[in-house]
Design a protein around this motif. Structure first.
Motif, PDB file in Angstrom:
ATOM      1  N   LEU A 165      13.152  -3.687  -3.653  1.00 19.50           N
ATOM      2  CA  LEU A 165      12.150  -2.658  -3.574  1.00 19.50           C
ATOM      3  C   LEU A 165      13.337  -1.639  -2.156  1.00 19.50           C
ATOM      4  O   LEU A 165      14.650  -1.582  -2.191  1.00 19.50           O
ATOM      5  CB  LEU A 165      11.276  -2.970  -1.687  1.00 19.50           C
ATOM      6  N   GLN A 166      13.038  -0.586  -2.108  1.00 18.21           N
ATOM      7  CA  GLN A 166      13.431   0.854  -1.340  1.00 18.21           C
ATOM      8  C   GLN A 166      12.584   1.818  -0.611  1.00 18.21           C
ATOM      9  O   GLN A 166      11.336   0.889  -0.736  1.00 18.21           O
ATOM     10  CB  GLN A 166      14.281   1.746  -2.791  1.00 18.21           C
ATOM     11  N   ALA A 167      12.957   2.281   0.012  1.00 21.11           N
ATOM     12  CA  ALA A 167      12.354   3.168   1.268  1.00 21.11           C
ATOM     13  C   ALA A 167      11.677   3.307   0.678  1.00 21.11           C
ATOM     14  O   ALA A 167       9.703   3.615   0.469  1.00 21.11           O
ATOM     15  CB  ALA A 167      12.785   4.426   1.849  1.00 21.11           C
ATOM     16  N   ALA A 168      11.342   4.359  -0.958  1.00 19.25           N
ATOM     17  CA  ALA A 168      10.432   4.873  -1.689  1.00 19.25           C
ATOM     18  C   ALA A 168       9.163   4.198  -2.125  1.00 19.25           C
ATOM     19  O   ALA A 168       7.846   4.608  -2.719  1.00 19.25           O
ATOM     20  CB  ALA A 168      11.053   5.204  -3.028  1.00 19.25           C
ATOM     21  N   HIS A 169       9.469   2.332  -1.666  1.00 22.95           N
ATOM     22  CA  HIS A 169       8.070   1.917  -2.116  1.00 22.95           C
ATOM     23  C   HIS A 169       7.091   0.963  -1.045  1.00 22.95           C
ATOM     24  O   HIS A 169       6.096   1.220  -1.337  1.00 22.95           O
ATOM     25  CB  HIS A 169       8.465   0.194  -2.718  1.00 22.95           C
ATOM     26  N   ALA A 170       7.524   2.742  -0.079  1.00 23.42           N
ATOM     27  CA  ALA A 170       7.040   2.131   0.857  1.00 23.42           C
ATOM     28  C   ALA A 170       5.610   1.535   1.202  1.00 23.42           C
ATOM     29  O   ALA A 170       4.772   0.935   1.473  1.00 23.42           O
ATOM     30  CB  ALA A 170       7.448   1.701   2.308  1.00 23.42           C
ATOM     31  N   GLU A 171       4.368   2.528   0.925  1.00 25.13           N
ATOM     32  CA  GLU A 171       3.785   3.516   0.138  1.00 25.13           C
ATOM     33  C   GLU A 171       2.566   2.222  -0.079  1.00 25.13           C
ATOM     34  O   GLU A 171       1.398   1.606  -0.058  1.00 25.13           O
ATOM     35  CB  GLU A 171       3.363   4.611  -0.114  1.00 25.13           C
ATOM     36  N   ALA A 172       3.020   1.972  -1.561  1.00 21.53           N
ATOM     37  CA  ALA A 172       2.509   0.767  -2.429  1.00 21.53           C
ATOM     38  C   ALA A 172       2.705  -0.377  -1.891  1.00 21.53           C
ATOM     39  O   ALA A 172       1.660  -1.021  -2.011  1.00 21.53           O
ATOM     40  CB  ALA A 172       3.494   0.984  -3.649  1.00 21.53           C
ATOM     41  N   VAL A 173       3.644  -0.815  -1.274  1.00 19.17           N
ATOM     42  CA  VAL A 173       3.605  -2.464  -0.742  1.00 19.17           C
ATOM     43  C   VAL A 173       3.037  -2.613   0.372  1.00 19.17           C
ATOM     44  O   VAL A 173       2.181  -2.861   0.079  1.00 19.17           O
ATOM     45  CB  VAL A 173       4.819  -2.382  -0.294  1.00 19.17           C
ATOM     46  N   GLY A 180       4.971  -5.924   5.404  1.00 21.96           N
ATOM     47  CA  GLY A 180       6.055  -5.485   5.311  1.00 21.96           C
ATOM     48  C   GLY A 180       7.695  -5.461   3.907  1.00 21.96           C
ATOM     49  O   GLY A 180       6.718  -5.954   2.725  1.00 21.96           O
ATOM     50  N   MET A 181       9.010  -5.096   4.414  1.00 22.77           N
ATOM     51  CA  MET A 181       9.219  -5.147   2.644  1.00 22.77           C
ATOM     52  C   MET A 181      10.571  -6.331   3.027  1.00 22.77           C
ATOM     53  O   MET A 181      11.665  -5.564   4.111  1.00 22.77           O
ATOM     54  CB  MET A 181       9.981  -3.625   2.642  1.00 22.77           C
ATOM     55  N   ALA A 182      10.739  -6.986   2.656  1.00 25.43           N
ATOM     56  CA  ALA A 182      12.053  -7.183   2.211  1.00 25.43           C
ATOM     57  C   ALA A 182      13.001  -7.348   1.794  1.00 25.43           C
ATOM     58  O   ALA A 182      12.613  -6.665   0.526  1.00 25.43           O
ATOM     59  CB  ALA A 182      12.091  -8.961   2.331  1.00 25.43           C
ATOM     60  N   GLY A 208       2.958   3.072   7.985  1.00 29.43           N
ATOM     61  CA  GLY A 208       2.029   2.041   8.572  1.00 29.43           C
ATOM     62  C   GLY A 208       0.674   3.143   9.865  1.00 29.43           C
ATOM     63  O   GLY A 208      -0.411   2.469  10.560  1.00 29.43           O
ATOM     64  N   GLU A 209       1.370   4.397  10.418  1.00 33.60           N
ATOM     65  CA  GLU A 209       0.987   5.055  10.900  1.00 33.60           C
ATOM     66  C   GLU A 209      -0.540   5.978  10.188  1.00 33.60           C
ATOM     67  O   GLU A 209      -1.838   5.672  10.543  1.00 33.60           O
ATOM     68  CB  GLU A 209       1.189   6.309  11.398  1.00 33.60           C
ATOM     69  N   SER A 210      -0.565   6.123   8.817  1.00 36.72           N
ATOM     70  CA  SER A 210      -1.525   6.935   8.133  1.00 36.72           C
ATOM     71  C   SER A 210      -2.109   5.962   7.512  1.00 36.72           C
ATOM     72  O   SER A 210      -3.466   6.284   7.571  1.00 36.72           O
ATOM     73  CB  SER A 210      -0.388   7.372   6.333  1.00 36.72           C
TER      74      SER A 210
END
Length: 212
Positions: A165-173, A180-182, A208-210
Motif C-alpha cells: 500500500l501507498q498514500a494513493a490507496h488511502a481512499e480505496a482502503v 488504517g494502512m499498515a 477520514g474527514e471526508s
C-alpha cells in the motif's frame, strides 16, 4: 484504542542503512500512529534490545509499540501489545500473558477467519495482503480491494489493511471498511521516511474527514 491510520511495520533489511531507531524516529515525526517491531530473524535478546531503543524514541509521543509474534518479548519489554498470526490459540495466549490492557492484533485473510475473531481477545485485525509484496514472501494470494472489503465486513473489530500500500490507496482502503494502512516499504525504503509518513498521514486524514 489504537489509532490504526498510519501503522508502521519495521523491516530489518530496509531499515539497515539508516538504522532502525532513526527510521522509526523520522516516521513518527511524519505522523505514524503505531509502530510494530518485526524481525523474524532476530533472537529474543536482540529483539528486546531493539524494543528498548524504540521505547525510548516513542516515549511521550503517544505512539504505541507493538511486537510482532513474540509474546514473551512483548511481556519482557512491557510493550503496548503484540500482533500474532493464525497459529493455534495465539491470541488467547497473548491476552492471558499480557493482560487486559494490552493491544492484541491478529492477522486474518478470509471472511471466515474474520468471523471467528473473539473481540474479548483481539483488539484489531490485520487484513491482507491487498497487493503482492516482497517483504513477506510466504503471504497468501492478494485480496485486492474487493477482497479486503469482504474481510472487513466480516470482522467484529477494527481492521488495518496491509500489502503493497501507498498514500494513493488511502481512499480505496477506507472505502473497503478498514481504519488504517499498515506500511513497510512505503516508509522504510523511502528516501525520506519522515516525508513519506507525512504524505501518507495527510492522505489518511483527508479521507477520514471526508468519510465522517
Amino acid at each position: 484504542m489504537i489509532d490504526l491510520s498510519v501503522y508502521l511495520i519495521t523491516d530489518a533489511a530496509q531499515c539497515a542503512a539508516r538504522g532502525l531507531v532513526a527510521t522509526v524516529a523520522a516516521a513518527v515525526r511524519g505522523g505514524v500512529t503505531a509502530v510494530q517491531l518485526r524481525d523474524k530473524h532476530a533472537s529474543d535478546a536482540e529483539l528486546i534490545a531493539q524494543g528498548r531503543a524504540l521505547q525510548a524514541v516513542l516515549a511521550g509521543t503517544g505512539v504505541p509499540l507493538i511486537i510482532n509474534d513474540r509474546i514473551e518479548v512483548a511481556k519482557a519489554l512491557g510493550a503496548d501489545g503484540v500482533h500474532v498470526g493464525q497459529s493455534d490459540a495465539a491470541a488467547q495466549e497473548a491476552r492471558a500473558k499480557l493482560g487486559a490492557k494490552a493491544i492484541i492484533g491478529l492477522s486474518v485473510q478470509t471472511p471466515a477467519l474474520a468471523w471467528a475473531v473473539d473481540p474479548a481477545l483481539v483488539d484489531y485485525v490485520g487484513i491482507g495482503p491487498v497487493f503482492a509484496t516482497t517483504t513477506k514472501r510466504d503471504h497468501s494470494p492478494p485480496l485486492g480491494f474487493d477482497g479486503l472489503a469482504a474481510v472487513c465486513a466480516a470482522s467484529p473489530v477494527p481492521a488495518v489493511a496491509i500489502g503493497g500500500l501507498q498514500a494513493a490507496h488511502a481512499e480505496a482502503v477506507w472505502a473497503a471498511g478498514a481504519q488504517g494502512m499498515a506500511l513497510v516499504s512505503a516508509i522504510c525504503a523511502a528516501a525520506s521516511p519522515e516525508q513519506a509518513a507525512r504524505e501518507i498521514a495527510a492522505a489518511t486524514q483527508i479521507v477520514g474527514e471526508s468519510s465522517r
